[in-house]
Design a protein around this motif. Structure first.
Motif, PDB file in Angstrom:
ATOM      1  N   GLY A  87      30.480  45.091  65.077  1.00  0.00           N
ATOM      2  CA  GLY A  87      30.384  44.902  63.895  1.00  0.00           C
ATOM      3  C   GLY A  87      31.173  45.314  63.543  1.00  0.00           C
ATOM      4  N   GLU A  88      31.648  45.164  61.881  1.00  0.00           N
ATOM      5  CA  GLU A  88      32.503  45.010  61.451  1.00  0.00           C
ATOM      6  C   GLU A  88      33.295  46.822  60.947  1.00  0.00           C
ATOM      7  OE1 GLU A  88      34.881  45.297  56.879  1.00  0.00           O
ATOM      8  OE2 GLU A  88      32.897  43.186  57.806  1.00  0.00           O
ATOM      9  N   ASP A  89      34.468  47.030  61.397  1.00  0.00           N
ATOM     10  CA  ASP A  89      35.137  48.453  62.032  1.00  0.00           C
ATOM     11  C   ASP A  89      34.470  48.994  60.220  1.00  0.00           C
ATOM     12  OD1 ASP A  89      35.724  50.464  62.600  1.00  0.00           O
ATOM     13  OD2 ASP A  89      37.761  50.432  62.132  1.00  0.00           O
ATOM     14  N   LYS A  90      34.011  50.345  60.163  1.00  0.00           N
ATOM     15  CA  LYS A  90      33.993  51.146  59.050  1.00  0.00           C
ATOM     16  C   LYS A  90      33.836  52.645  59.183  1.00  0.00           C
ATOM     17  CE  LYS A  90      30.634  48.480  57.941  1.00  0.00           C
ATOM     18  NZ  LYS A  90      29.488  47.561  57.044  1.00  0.00           N
ATOM     19  N   ILE A  91      34.353  53.506  57.939  1.00  0.00           N
ATOM     20  CA  ILE A  91      33.239  55.014  58.382  1.00  0.00           C
ATOM     21  C   ILE A  91      31.474  55.155  58.759  1.00  0.00           C
ATOM     22  CG2 ILE A  91      33.823  57.008  57.531  1.00  0.00           C
ATOM     23  CD1 ILE A  91      35.853  56.076  55.948  1.00  0.00           C
ATOM     24  N   GLY A  92      31.383  55.693  59.531  1.00  0.00           N
ATOM     25  CA  GLY A  92      30.401  56.271  59.971  1.00  0.00           C
ATOM     26  C   GLY A  92      29.223  55.554  60.850  1.00  0.00           C
ATOM     27  N   ILE A  93      30.391  54.404  61.537  1.00  0.00           N
ATOM     28  CA  ILE A  93      28.898  53.961  62.269  1.00  0.00           C
ATOM     29  C   ILE A  93      28.818  55.274  63.758  1.00  0.00           C
ATOM     30  CG2 ILE A  93      28.849  52.233  64.347  1.00  0.00           C
ATOM     31  CD1 ILE A  93      30.929  50.616  62.446  1.00  0.00           C
TER      32      ILE A  93
END
Length: 89
Positions: A9-15
């Protein structure tokens, strides 16, 4: 039993934190892990051990489906032998 968990998925904080927390809740151990970020795309693959899991693989996948919708990513949990069979040439 071992399985392969993939996250895309799209990179983001918390994955990573969200997936790791869910694995802990289900008592699933991480045996190996790799992750890559290509531009804004996040990919992670884990080999996990379900022998001590508190739920079976289908229930675990359902829990990961819910988490995936919260995080805005795709999460797939497959038995190791199925994953290997699907990716052989």
């Amino acid at each position: 039993m071992r399985a392969i968990l993939t996250v895309l998925g799209e990179d983001k904080i918390g994955i990573v934190a969200g997936v790791s927390q869910k694995l802990q809740e289900l008592n699933i151990n991480i045996l190996d892990i790799t992750q890559t970020i290509m531009e804004q795309n996040f990919t992670m693959m884990m080999m996990v051990d379900l022998s001590e899991a508190t739920v079976d693989i289908s229930v675990a996948q359902a829990r990961f489906n819910f988490l995936a919708s919260e995080l805005g990513v795709e999460i797939r949990l497959q038995r190791e032998e199925l994953f290997q069979a699907m990716h052989q040439l």
